[in-house]
Scaffold this motif. Structure first.
Motif, PDB file in Angstrom:
ATOM      1  N   GLY A  35      64.293  49.057  49.904  1.00  0.00           N
ATOM      2  CA  GLY A  35      62.761  47.730  49.549  1.00  0.00           C
ATOM      3  C   GLY A  35      62.875  47.903  48.439  1.00  0.00           C
ATOM      4  N   ASP A  36      64.308  48.241  47.511  1.00  0.00           N
ATOM      5  CA  ASP A  36      63.567  47.317  46.108  1.00  0.00           C
ATOM      6  C   ASP A  36      63.360  46.705  45.924  1.00  0.00           C
ATOM      7  N   ILE A  37      64.617  45.848  46.954  1.00  0.00           N
ATOM      8  CA  ILE A  37      64.167  44.380  46.719  1.00  0.00           C
ATOM      9  C   ILE A  37      63.939  43.689  48.160  1.00  0.00           C
ATOM     10  N   LYS A  38      62.894  42.621  47.449  1.00  0.00           N
ATOM     11  CA  LYS A  38      61.504  41.730  48.551  1.00  0.00           C
ATOM     12  C   LYS A  38      62.299  40.699  48.378  1.00  0.00           C
ATOM     13  N   MET A  66      75.562  46.749  45.746  1.00  0.00           N
ATOM     14  CA  MET A  66      74.203  47.459  45.093  1.00  0.00           C
ATOM     15  C   MET A  66      72.568  46.319  45.821  1.00  0.00           C
ATOM     16  N   TYR A  67      73.106  44.978  45.854  1.00  0.00           N
ATOM     17  CA  TYR A  67      71.781  44.471  46.508  1.00  0.00           C
ATOM     18  C   TYR A  67      71.642  44.970  47.853  1.00  0.00           C
ATOM     19  N   GLU A  68      72.693  45.266  48.992  1.00  0.00           N
ATOM     20  CA  GLU A  68      72.307  45.322  50.237  1.00  0.00           C
ATOM     21  C   GLU A  68      71.714  46.687  50.033  1.00  0.00           C
ATOM     22  N   ALA A  69      72.473  47.914  48.944  1.00  0.00           N
ATOM     23  CA  ALA A  69      71.245  48.931  49.202  1.00  0.00           C
ATOM     24  C   ALA A  69      70.531  48.775  48.623  1.00  0.00           C
ATOM     25  N   LEU A  70      69.863  48.527  47.693  1.00  0.00           N
ATOM     26  CA  LEU A  70      68.356  48.661  47.250  1.00  0.00           C
ATOM     27  C   LEU A  70      67.515  47.010  48.361  1.00  0.00           C
ATOM     28  N   LYS A  71      68.520  46.518  48.973  1.00  0.00           N
ATOM     29  CA  LYS A  71      67.923  45.787  49.419  1.00  0.00           C
ATOM     30  C   LYS A  71      66.575  46.900  50.932  1.00  0.00           C
ATOM     31  N   LYS A  72      68.426  47.415  51.398  1.00  0.00           N
ATOM     32  CA  LYS A  72      67.686  48.424  52.607  1.00  0.00           C
ATOM     33  C   LYS A  72      66.954  49.990  52.244  1.00  0.00           C
TER      34      LYS A  72
END
Length: 234
Positions: free
Chosen positions: A231-234, A223-229
């Motif tokens: 742009g949801d996670i800075k 989930m983290y990698e997907a969110l980072k890709k």
């Protein structure tokens, strides 16, 4: 003075050394420390721990570890509020008067500085006498939950809701396990998080993931990698 307190004991059972295990390239606790630093609200970011390795890693990422957590607050039965209360008491005695406190869990890699700022604004603007804590919606109506009996047969907790459409049932919320803003006085009084004086700061479900088991850990990393890709996670 505002302080952040990150409780991080060393005795995790289901995922050994969970607080400092590598998560997508950084120790898990580093995400909480970085969000606390980035939000710009804290005079001190304190990690409450009983573990020397956690202390060293927390210091390396910019947090303070000025005391050792008492043994009676570092066992499997210790709950969060007394741990934060002890840290507040220490800060009041050694640093100065504490106004507001944010407990940030060390196992919250999705935590965002913006959410910390928005929740703090809610605490101040609404003059909340309890806590403002992170929450999210349940993915399925809890009113239609069922249990599995020892025989293997099922039984609904609320069978009267069987014929009610999901969209007609009241929305239910759960603790997101990221942060808990409150005044120093609120923590000192040991008020429970989910009191009728508290407010929830709602996060979208895709920004929330408990990490209690190895399966949770794998899911969280994906989930983290997907969110980072995205742009949801800075």
């Amino acid at each position: 003075m505002n302080i952040a307190i990150i409780p991080a004991r060393g005795g995790s059972k289901r995922i050994p050394r969970k607080n400092i295990r590598d998560f997508c390239g950084k120790p898990l606790i580093a995400y909480s420390i970085e969000a606390a630093k980035a939000c710009g609200l804290f005079d001190h970011i304190i990690v409450s721990t009983d573990d020397e390795q956690i202390r060293e890693i927390a210091n390396a990422w910019g947090a303070q570890t000025p005391f050792e957590r008492p043994a009676e607050l570092a066992n499997d039965h210790a709950t969060t509020v007394p741990v934060i209360k002890q840290a507040v008491e220490w800060a009041q005695e050694h640093i100065g008067k504490v106004g507001n406190v944010c407990c940030i869990y060390a196992t919250a890699p999705f935590i965002q500085a913006e959410a910390l700022r928005n929740a703090y604004k809610l605490l101040i603007d609404r003059n909340v006498s309890g806590y403002v804590f992170s929450a999210t919606t349940f993915p399925f109506p809890i009113q239609r939950a069922f249990k599995v009996k020892p025989t293997g047969l099922v039984e609904m907790f609320e069978p009267q809701n069987y014929m009610i459409r999901s969209q007609d049932l009241e929305e239910a919320y759960q603790d997101a396990g990221q942060f808990y803003w409150g005044s120093a006085d609120t923590y000192m009084s040991e008020k429970i998080f989910f009191s009728t004086d508290s407010m929830a700061y709602i996060l979208p479900r895709h920004m929330v993931q408990d990490i209690d088991t190895p399966e949770d850990w794998k899911r969280a990393e994906v989930m983290y990698e997907a969110l980072k890709k995205n742009g949801d996670i800075k």
